[in-house]
Design an enzyme around this catalytic site. Structure first.
Site, mmCIF file in Angstrom:
data_model
loop_
_atom_site.group_PDB
_atom_site.id
_atom_site.type_symbol
_atom_site.label_atom_id
_atom_site.label_comp_id
_atom_site.label_asym_id
_atom_site.label_seq_id
_atom_site.Cartn_x
_atom_site.Cartn_y
_atom_site.Cartn_z
ATOM 1 C CB THR A 298 -0.783 0.038 1.222
ATOM 2 O OG1 THR A 298 -0.163 0.270 2.429
ATOM 3 C CG2 THR A 298 -1.776 -1.315 1.147
ATOM 4 N N GLY B 153 2.420 2.043 -2.687
ATOM 5 C CA GLY B 153 3.580 1.552 -3.223
ATOM 6 C C GLY B 153 3.936 2.639 -4.600
ATOM 7 C CB SER C 238 4.517 8.308 -3.209
ATOM 8 O OG SER C 238 5.198 9.082 -2.895
ATOM 9 C CB ILE D 30 8.572 4.614 2.528
ATOM 10 C CG1 ILE D 30 9.825 5.851 3.108
ATOM 11 C CG2 ILE D 30 8.892 3.174 3.242
ATOM 12 C CD1 ILE D 30 9.550 6.072 4.776
ATOM 13 C CB SER E 230 6.567 6.791 12.677
ATOM 14 O OG SER E 230 7.293 8.299 12.666
ATOM 15 C CE1 TYR F 174 2.576 9.299 10.686
ATOM 16 C CE2 TYR F 174 4.651 10.161 12.088
ATOM 17 C CZ TYR F 174 4.034 9.397 10.924
ATOM 18 O OH TYR F 174 4.833 8.883 9.990
#
Ligand code: NDP
Length: 263
Positions: A25, A27, A29, A31, A150, A163
């Site tokens: 998902t 995919g 852009s 990373i 992250s 986030y």
């Protein structure tokens, strides 16, 4: 007696993901594309998922014939169902899922309201849960699921409140999902990127300041540079392949040291 080396003797490389079916998902852009490219280079085929038709089209051109793009919103459960059904109809059962699509809402507990809360949690947490939930009926036993976390989960950076919270829960999901899926020998792990050079990063920086700010970010990184999508891609290949068959419920930091090391 010495046996002379033949100059034309090529190293026979074994592709670690030959014919494995993967869905990535986001995919199209940053990373996600770096991961798709790395999996492709190891012999995988499959699907990239996103909403921007233009970048979906340009990305599949770069990935070549063994990849297709499906336009879908990962926060929409019917879309996710369609992604995995169509993938298995085209390629057969799925071996590798990469739940990468995500992105931040910037603000603090004083400024972010219900709309931002729902949007951030939907995109970074609910989507990860339902990407896996909807993929499972279409996956091979023994497969590998890779979640993207992250470094914002490890330090309370100003303005990454919601986030960071969502990504903290994603790290927990790798453990819980691995436990849930022991019976099917599906391993779930999470890669935690640090600051990585992607279009998302550029969105927050005015164009004329990009170079200066990237140099500043690099100087703040313990390793002395920001990450590249290929750094995450190489780790995803390892987690997708049998080389990591003893690793499950784990978090791999691919962050240049920024989560835990003092600079
Ligand atoms: P990009 O903005 O470059 O890529 C985000 C991708 O997610 C795009 O392909 C986008 O596709 C897709 N996406 C976003 N929302 C949706 C949606 N609702 N449905 C389907 N696809 C969606 O970001 P990065 O490559 O930087 O980020 C990838 C992941 O890495 C994210 O989870 C991010 O949180 C994480 N990360 C990034 C870091 C960084 O410094 N770059 C650091 C730490 C973590 P489209 O626009 O077509 O919908």
């Amino acid at each position: 007696m010495k046996v002379p080396l033949r100059n034309n003797c090529k190293k026979i490389e074994k592709m670690s993901l030959k014919n494995k079916v993967a869905v990535i998902t986001g995919g199209n852009s940053g990373i996600g594309f770096g991961i798709a490219e790395a999996l492709k280079n190891e012999g995988a085929k499959g699907v990239i998922v996103g909403r921007n038709q233009q970048t979906l089209d340009s990305s599949v051109v770069k990935l070549g014939d063994n990849f297709i793009a499906i336009n879908a919103d990962v926060t929409n459960l019917a879309d996710l169902e369609r992604v995995f059904k169509e993938t298995s109809e085209k390629f057969g059962k799925i071996d590798v899922i990469v739940a990468n699509a995500g992105g931040g809402t910037v603000g603090t507990v004083a400024t972010l309201g219900e709309a931002e809360f729902d949007q951030t949690i939907d995109l970074n947490l609910k989507s990860v849960y339902f990407t896996v939930n909807k993929a499972l009926p279409y996956m091979n036993d023994g497969g590998s699921i890779i979640l993207i976390g992250s470094n914002a989960a490890h330090r309370a950076y100003p303005n990454f409140t919601l986030y960071g919270a969502a990504k903290s829960a994603v790290i927990f999901f790798a453990k819980a999902f691995s436990s849930d899926l022991l019976g099917r020998k599906i391993r779930v792990n999470v890669i935690t990127p640090g600051t990585t050079d992607t279009p998302a990063f550029d969105k927050f920086i005015p164009e004329d300041q990009i170079d200066v700010i990237k140099t500043h970010f690099a100087s703040e990184m313990p390793i002395g540079r920001i990450g590249q999508p290929s750094d995450i891609g190489k780790t995803a290949v390892f987690l997708a392949s049998d080389d990591s068959s003893f690793i499950l419920g784990a978090e791999i930091l691919v962050d240049g040291g920024m989560s835990y090391l003092a600079k």
